[in-house]
Design an enzyme around this catalytic site. Structure first.
Site, short mmCIF file in Angstrom:
data_model
loop_
_atom_site.label_atom_id
_atom_site.label_comp_id
_atom_site.label_asym_id
_atom_site.label_seq_id
_atom_site.Cartn_x
_atom_site.Cartn_y
_atom_site.Cartn_z
N LYS A 163 0.80 -0.82 0.25
CA LYS A 163 0.00 -0.01 0.01
C LYS A 163 0.92 1.18 -0.07
O LYS A 163 2.00 1.21 0.43
CB LYS A 163 -0.90 -0.05 1.34
CG LYS A 163 -2.00 1.00 1.29
CD LYS A 163 -3.41 0.09 0.50
CE LYS A 163 -4.37 1.24 0.36
NZ LYS A 163 -5.57 0.70 -0.14
N ASP A 218 -7.22 4.44 -4.42
CA ASP A 218 -7.73 4.08 -2.83
C ASP A 218 -8.44 5.58 -2.73
O ASP A 218 -8.63 6.38 -3.87
CB ASP A 218 -6.66 3.84 -2.20
CG ASP A 218 -7.47 3.32 -0.46
OD1 ASP A 218 -7.81 2.62 -0.53
OD2 ASP A 218 -7.41 4.38 0.34
P1 NDP Z 1 -13.10 7.88 -2.77
O1 NDP Z 1 -12.02 8.93 -2.66
O2 NDP Z 1 -13.52 7.82 -4.07
O3 NDP Z 1 -14.31 8.27 -1.76
C1 NDP Z 1 -14.06 8.20 -0.63
C2 NDP Z 1 -15.44 8.58 0.25
O4 NDP Z 1 -15.44 8.42 1.44
C3 NDP Z 1 -15.84 10.23 -0.09
O5 NDP Z 1 -17.22 10.23 0.06
C4 NDP Z 1 -15.00 10.84 1.20
O6 NDP Z 1 -15.65 12.04 1.39
C5 NDP Z 1 -15.33 10.02 2.31
N1 NDP Z 1 -14.27 10.04 3.17
C6 NDP Z 1 -13.09 9.77 3.05
N2 NDP Z 1 -12.51 10.06 4.20
C7 NDP Z 1 -13.41 10.56 5.21
C8 NDP Z 1 -13.18 10.74 6.72
N3 NDP Z 1 -12.18 10.73 7.18
N4 NDP Z 1 -14.59 10.82 7.10
C9 NDP Z 1 -15.60 10.81 6.38
N5 NDP Z 1 -15.91 10.64 5.04
C10 NDP Z 1 -14.70 10.32 4.47
O7 NDP Z 1 -12.37 6.65 -2.09
P2 NDP Z 1 -12.93 5.10 -2.16
O8 NDP Z 1 -14.39 5.00 -2.56
O9 NDP Z 1 -12.06 4.38 -3.52
O10 NDP Z 1 -12.64 4.34 -1.03
C11 NDP Z 1 -13.49 4.23 0.11
C12 NDP Z 1 -12.99 3.23 1.23
O11 NDP Z 1 -13.17 1.89 0.44
C13 NDP Z 1 -11.55 3.57 1.72
O12 NDP Z 1 -11.60 2.91 3.07
C14 NDP Z 1 -10.72 2.62 0.89
O13 NDP Z 1 -9.60 1.95 1.55
C15 NDP Z 1 -11.85 1.29 0.65
N6 NDP Z 1 -11.51 0.44 -0.63
C16 NDP Z 1 -11.45 1.04 -1.77
C17 NDP Z 1 -11.04 0.12 -2.97
C18 NDP Z 1 -11.19 0.83 -4.18
O14 NDP Z 1 -11.26 -0.02 -5.51
N7 NDP Z 1 -11.27 2.02 -4.65
C19 NDP Z 1 -10.98 -1.21 -2.70
C20 NDP Z 1 -11.01 -1.62 -1.31
C21 NDP Z 1 -11.49 -0.92 -0.35
P3 NDP Z 1 -14.80 13.56 1.02
O15 NDP Z 1 -15.14 13.51 -0.57
O16 NDP Z 1 -15.62 14.63 1.64
O17 NDP Z 1 -13.47 13.06 1.27
#
Ligand code: NDP
Length: 446
Positions: free
Chosen positions: A125, A165
């Protein structure tokens, strides 16, 4: 003191200021005691101690110039955790909260998740404390180019294959790939999540969210339940949340919330396909905030600074970030009739929340199993790149579905074998660990 407590004490002494890593490490090793008892040679060969220490950690400076001409400095990192099963594989996170502890927790989880997919990929990572929010495309590009100028010498299609991510989507992968290609003079599958026109796999953008819902389908099937007609609460509104919502709708479920770091929206009438399209455009094209939803959809409400777990539902899908469901949230979910929680995000439930799920005997899909669809499809992208081939959408989706169904079965089987029938949390840890540990044993003390 038990073997796992003893090991945990040692890693706490070594890295006392890494709370997220220690949390992720304990959640795995506390469930492995019976495995070590059954396999005493693992203890002699220090498999747990070795698996807990990354093979390599790279930290580097990332200087870049903002639009006003001011030089900014961020920290970049890549943790190459374990390569027993294949090249390091795992995403890059760009978010101001990123620390080595967070990247180590994510890399550690990734080892077992990748093992569960059955594909030949190790765990890693990386990321940076850079915040792409509010930056111009030019600033994001200059940052990505500077980041890759150091990272490129540590990665490669058979060495380490990063992906997206939080904060790293198609735009960032494009800039990173362009710079890698320029520096290395190689057109190779060194990153996944690439654009559809230049080596990206169909279904990769959808894969984590779709895979999550395939996993939920299997969890519910094992209990004689289905998604159809059920209400789902989702956190996040990024990549994972959007496609989880889409697939829930495909299966006849209702989605009533989505969120971002400012708060959540609640639409009691349900976020239907047209409303979801509007959210996708808001987040992916206009790069707006979720609160804007209520202006366009008057039946909905926005809850500033809050998380959505107080909204009654049967299925909860945390898809935002780590530790977003605490003890109180978990109790509220269970008391409101929620009978399934599956993690799109990595480690979104605190250890106390997990205890509540277990005490309430609700179906619980831990992230390392439930969100493995993203990395599984990344591995399919690597296969297509290596073959100079491109598969049809239906083929990739069918393969994703097959892998998620298989992951669920592996977790259920491992749980049953070790006396924890129905406990997918324990099952995922044991099934993932055994694959990696056995490969490490075969490869000697490295
Ligand atoms: P994105 O950046 O596309 O979206 C993240 C979302 O979560 C946004 O809506 C963001 O809001 C919100 N968010 C981020 N940080 C916080 C926080 N501290 N408190 C509240 N809301 C928060 O990321 P992904 O959708 O790719 O990833 C989301 C989760 O899924 C993560 O935990 C990631 O590790 C996990 N994941 C992702 C994979 C992938 O293929 N993308 C694979 C496996 C797991 P804002 O816009 O306000 O920051």
């Amino acid at each position: 003191m038990s073997h796992v407590h003893d090991i945990f004490d040692k890693i706490k002494q070594r890295d006392p200021a890494q709370p997220e890593f220690l949390q992720a490490a304990w959640e795995v090793i506390e469930t492995l005691e019976p495995v070590i008892e059954r396999n005493p040679h693992m203890r002699e060969l220090a498999v747990l101690e070795r698996i807990l220490e990354p093979e390599r950690m790279i930290l580097f400076r990332v200087p870049w110039m903002d639009d006003t001409g001011q030089v900014q400095v961020n920290r970049g990192m890549r943790v190459q955790f374990n390569s027993a099963l294949g090249p390091y594989k795992g995403g890059l996170r760009f978010h101001p909260s990123v620390t080595l502890s967070i990247i180590k927790f994510l890399g550690f989880e990734q080892i077992f998740k990748n093992a569960l997919t059955g594909r030949p990929i190790g765990g890693g990572k990386g990321g940076s404390d850079f915040d792409p929010k509010g930056k111009s495309d030019g600033e994001v590009m200059r940052f990505c180019q500077s980041f890759m100028t150091e990272l490129f010498r540590h990665i490669g299609a058979n060495v380490d294959v990063p992906a997206g991510d939080i904060g790293v989507g198609g735009r960032e992968i494009g800039f990173l790939y362009g710079q890698y290609k320029r520096l290395s003079r190689q057109w190779e599958g060194v990153l996944t999540g690439k654009g559809q026109g230049w080596g990206g796999s169909l279904i990769r953008p959808e894969a984590t969210g779709y895979g999550l819902v395939y996993f939920v389908r299997e969890m519910l099937k094992a209990r004689g339940e289905a998604i159809d007609g059920r209400t789902t609460v989702i956190s996040g509104s990024g990549n994972v949340a959007q496609y989880a919502a889409e697939k829930i709708l495909d299966y006849g479920g209702t989605v009533v919330t989505m969120s971002d770091s400012s708060g959540f929206i609640h639409d009691p009438e349900g976020i239907d396909r047209a409303k979801l399209d509007w959210i996708m455009d808001l987040k992916n094209v206009r790069r707006g905030r979720i609160r804007e939803y209520v202006k366009e959809h008057p039946g909905a409400t926005f809850h500033e600074g809050k998380r959505p777990w107080s909204v009654p539902c049967e299925i909860a899908l945390p898809c935002a970030t780590q530790n977003e469901i605490d003890l109180e949230d978990a109790e509220t979910l269970v008391n409101n009739g929620c009978f399934a929680v599956a993690e799109g995000a990595n480690m979104p439930s605190t250890p106390r929340a997990i205890e509540v799920y277990e005490a309430g005997r609700i179906a619980y899909g831990p992230g390392k199993a439930a969100n493995a669809g993203g990395v599984a499809t990344s591995a399919l992208e690597m296969t297509q790149n290596a073959q100079f081939d491109r598969w049809e959408r239906e083929r990739v989706d069918a393969e994703l579905d097959r892998i998620m169904t298989e992951i669920h079965a592996q977790c259920a089987d491992a749980a049953a074998e070790f006396g924890h029938e129905g406990d997918l949390f324990v099952g995922a840890n044991i099934a993932g660990f055994l694959k990696v540990a056995n490969a490490m044993l075969d490869q000697g003390v490295v």
